[in-house]
Design an enzyme around this catalytic site. Sequence first.
Site, PDB file in Angstrom:
ATOM      1  N   CYS A 121      15.538 -70.343  11.471  1.00 55.93           N
ATOM      2  CA  CYS A 121      16.740 -70.123  10.655  1.00 55.93           C
ATOM      3  C   CYS A 121      17.883 -71.069  11.032  1.00 55.93           C
ATOM      4  O   CYS A 121      18.813 -71.255  10.251  1.00 55.93           O
ATOM      5  CB  CYS A 121      17.193 -68.671  10.756  1.00 55.93           C
ATOM      6  SG  CYS A 121      15.969 -67.558  10.055  1.00 55.93           S
ATOM      7  N   HIS A 270      24.124 -68.097   7.635  1.00 51.20           N
ATOM      8  CA  HIS A 270      22.705 -67.904   7.370  1.00 51.20           C
ATOM      9  C   HIS A 270      22.494 -66.506   6.773  1.00 51.20           C
ATOM     10  O   HIS A 270      23.170 -65.547   7.153  1.00 51.20           O
ATOM     11  CB  HIS A 270      21.872 -68.065   8.645  1.00 51.20           C
ATOM     12  CG  HIS A 270      20.434 -67.744   8.394  1.00 51.20           C
ATOM     13  ND1 HIS A 270      19.684 -68.464   7.503  1.00 51.20           N
ATOM     14  CD2 HIS A 270      19.635 -66.757   8.856  1.00 51.20           C
ATOM     15  CE1 HIS A 270      18.476 -67.937   7.437  1.00 51.20           C
ATOM     16  NE2 HIS A 270      18.423 -66.892   8.250  1.00 51.20           N
ATOM     17  N   ASN A 300      15.786 -63.922   2.737  1.00 47.73           N
ATOM     18  CA  ASN A 300      15.978 -64.899   3.814  1.00 47.73           C
ATOM     19  C   ASN A 300      15.038 -66.081   3.567  1.00 47.73           C
ATOM     20  O   ASN A 300      13.817 -65.924   3.648  1.00 47.73           O
ATOM     21  CB  ASN A 300      15.668 -64.221   5.160  1.00 47.73           C
ATOM     22  CG  ASN A 300      15.899 -65.138   6.350  1.00 47.73           C
ATOM     23  OD1 ASN A 300      16.149 -66.330   6.194  1.00 47.73           O
ATOM     24  ND2 ASN A 300      15.817 -64.566   7.545  1.00 47.73           N
TER      25      ASN A 300
HETATM   26  N1  ACO Z   1      11.001 -49.951   3.897  1.00 51.00           N
HETATM   27  C1  ACO Z   1      11.032 -48.674   4.319  1.00 51.00           C
HETATM   28  N2  ACO Z   1      11.042 -48.336   5.631  1.00 51.00           N
HETATM   29  C2  ACO Z   1      11.017 -49.336   6.522  1.00 51.00           C
HETATM   30  C3  ACO Z   1      10.983 -50.690   6.131  1.00 51.00           C
HETATM   31  C4  ACO Z   1      10.964 -50.986   4.758  1.00 51.00           C
HETATM   32  N3  ACO Z   1      10.961 -52.261   4.291  1.00 51.00           N
HETATM   33  N4  ACO Z   1      10.984 -51.477   7.252  1.00 51.00           N
HETATM   34  C5  ACO Z   1      11.001 -50.620   8.303  1.00 51.00           C
HETATM   35  N5  ACO Z   1      11.026 -49.348   7.854  1.00 51.00           N
HETATM   36  C6  ACO Z   1      11.054 -48.114   8.653  1.00 51.00           C
HETATM   37  C7  ACO Z   1      10.485 -48.331  10.031  1.00 51.00           C
HETATM   38  O1  ACO Z   1       9.089 -48.184  10.023  1.00 51.00           O
HETATM   39  C8  ACO Z   1      11.183 -47.227  10.806  1.00 51.00           C
HETATM   40  O2  ACO Z   1      10.534 -46.025  10.561  1.00 51.00           O
HETATM   41  P1  ACO Z   1      10.340 -44.969  11.768  1.00 51.00           P
HETATM   42  O3  ACO Z   1      11.731 -44.579  12.178  1.00 51.00           O
HETATM   43  O4  ACO Z   1       9.559 -43.885  11.118  1.00 51.00           O
HETATM   44  O5  ACO Z   1       9.606 -45.717  12.838  1.00 51.00           O
HETATM   45  C9  ACO Z   1      12.560 -47.135  10.152  1.00 51.00           C
HETATM   46  O6  ACO Z   1      12.409 -47.748   8.848  1.00 51.00           O
HETATM   47  C10 ACO Z   1      13.633 -47.887  10.900  1.00 51.00           C
HETATM   48  O7  ACO Z   1      13.156 -49.171  11.203  1.00 51.00           O
HETATM   49  P2  ACO Z   1      14.040 -50.201  11.987  1.00 51.00           P
HETATM   50  O8  ACO Z   1      13.251 -51.464  12.207  1.00 51.00           O
HETATM   51  O9  ACO Z   1      14.613 -49.531  13.187  1.00 51.00           O
HETATM   52  O10 ACO Z   1      15.198 -50.469  10.920  1.00 51.00           O
HETATM   53  P3  ACO Z   1      16.562 -51.219  11.109  1.00 51.00           P
HETATM   54  O11 ACO Z   1      17.642 -50.323  10.720  1.00 51.00           O
HETATM   55  O12 ACO Z   1      16.652 -51.912  12.438  1.00 51.00           O
HETATM   56  O13 ACO Z   1      16.464 -52.365   9.998  1.00 51.00           O
HETATM   57  C11 ACO Z   1      16.014 -54.711   9.760  1.00 51.00           C
HETATM   58  C12 ACO Z   1      15.440 -53.318  10.043  1.00 51.00           C
HETATM   59  C13 ACO Z   1      16.577 -54.715   8.360  1.00 51.00           C
HETATM   60  C14 ACO Z   1      14.869 -55.698   9.837  1.00 51.00           C
HETATM   61  C15 ACO Z   1      17.121 -55.052  10.760  1.00 51.00           C
HETATM   62  O14 ACO Z   1      16.716 -54.722  12.051  1.00 51.00           O
HETATM   63  C16 ACO Z   1      17.507 -56.522  10.724  1.00 51.00           C
HETATM   64  O15 ACO Z   1      17.976 -57.039   9.729  1.00 51.00           O
HETATM   65  N6  ACO Z   1      17.369 -57.226  11.833  1.00 51.00           N
HETATM   66  C17 ACO Z   1      17.723 -58.651  11.901  1.00 51.00           C
HETATM   67  C18 ACO Z   1      16.767 -59.533  11.181  1.00 51.00           C
HETATM   68  C19 ACO Z   1      17.127 -60.988  11.432  1.00 51.00           C
HETATM   69  O16 ACO Z   1      18.284 -61.344  11.550  1.00 51.00           O
HETATM   70  N7  ACO Z   1      16.157 -61.872  11.581  1.00 51.00           N
HETATM   71  C20 ACO Z   1      16.489 -63.215  12.064  1.00 51.00           C
HETATM   72  C21 ACO Z   1      16.272 -64.272  11.170  1.00 51.00           C
HETATM   73  S1  ACO Z   1      14.637 -64.580  10.800  1.00 51.00           S
HETATM   74  C22 ACO Z   1      14.140 -66.082  11.497  1.00 51.00           C
HETATM   75  O17 ACO Z   1      14.718 -66.693  12.322  1.00 51.00           O
HETATM   76  C23 ACO Z   1      12.775 -66.525  11.078  1.00 51.00           C
END
Ligand code: ACO
Length: 343
Positions: A121, A270, A300
């Site tokens: 990214c 980003h 993304n």
């Molecule tokens: N739909 C429904 N439920 C989902 C989904 C989905 N798409 N994805 C995860 N869940 C569920 C999980 O299984 C979990 O369920 P559980 O509690 O029963 O285990 C619950 O939702 C919570 O999951 P978390 O991963 O804890 O959710 P969070 O609130 O952290 O959100 C997210 C996830 C959106 C990915 C967030 O953590 C995020 O945006 N992180 C940063 C991502 C990022 O910046 N990436 C960097 C760039 S990428 C690169 O460099 C290539």
Amino acid sequence: MPNAIISGTGFFVPPNVVTNHELAERYGIDTTHEWILQRTGIEARRFVDEGVGPSDLALHAAEQALASAGIRARDLGMIVFATLSSEHCFPGAGVHLQKKLGLCDGPDAPFVPALDVRNQCSGFLYGLATASSMVQSGNVEHVLLVGAEVHSHALDLSTRGRTVATLFGDGAGAVVVSASSEDRGVRGWWLGADGRHADVLSQKLWDIRKAPFIPQNAEGVGQLQPEMMFAQMDGKLVFRHAVERMIGSLFTAYSKKGLTHDDIDLFFFHQANLRINQYVADQLGIPHDKLVSNIQRYGNTTAATIPIMLAEASASGRLKRGMKIAMVAFGSGFTWGSAVVDW
Ligand code: ACO
């Protein structure tokens, strides 16, 4: 020393729009539009058709950028291609784009060099630092800098992969970085990396330390488990570090250049998560109307994100000559960066 200006922009996204609803309905992923929208701000993304690679997307973006810079591909001194999803393990996507631009054709083929950047990214900002330094060195007059990704073919589009698969989309953005005596252009860039977190967001198709580097069955056929095939991410940890590093990187830019956010007309963050960006903006007191966003429509697009936003904002007239802009990115590695440009 010449200034390094962004003389042209272009972008291309594939026409196939995949909404959050379709991820659930067409791919059978146990997710909802509301979950994805609330957590990330994403409403839709683009997916390529079978047979399309990042250099194909990049070609369209590059042709636009060259046209808007008013130069031919043959005027380029260098191509810098940022992607995490190159067609193959090696060579990188840069040479494929170079050939598609016709730079190997004819008796006077210029055989323009092509450099591959793989900083995920942050790839565009690492590429901008590289391209602008080349131009300022006086050795190269025009650099084509491209960010392009085909994520969709490497996503685990099932409930198992939903945490990662719902975030990413395909696309390409390009800029031409040119030498100029005008008093504008790239004013500074600041990059960082923290290899302690290299495993937190990664796609480990193989482990070259092992022999064989991909497990084989008794017949010698490579066997990849899903956790090796597809990207793995600790989303919460990434979120926390993203906020911290993006704020820190912008502060570095401000302090090195004696700026406050009042001096910046537009911010190009980003697009990994709208909530990350709004939180960063709120912490710094940046009004949301100064943030350019496209995560709603494209998800993304990793290295393509910032150049797509630059091209769209420039085409719509939102980004105008004379503006001061700041860019900031964070991603896998961890790597991050910021840059300040007088447009
Ligand atoms: N739909 C429904 N439920 C989902 C989904 C989905 N798409 N994805 C995860 N869940 C569920 C999980 O299984 C979990 O369920 P559980 O509690 O029963 O285990 C619950 O939702 C919570 O999951 P978390 O991963 O804890 O959710 P969070 O609130 O952290 O959100 C997210 C996830 C959106 C990915 C967030 O953590 C995020 O945006 N992180 C940063 C991502 C990022 O910046 N990436 C960097 C760039 S990428 C690169 O460099 C290539």
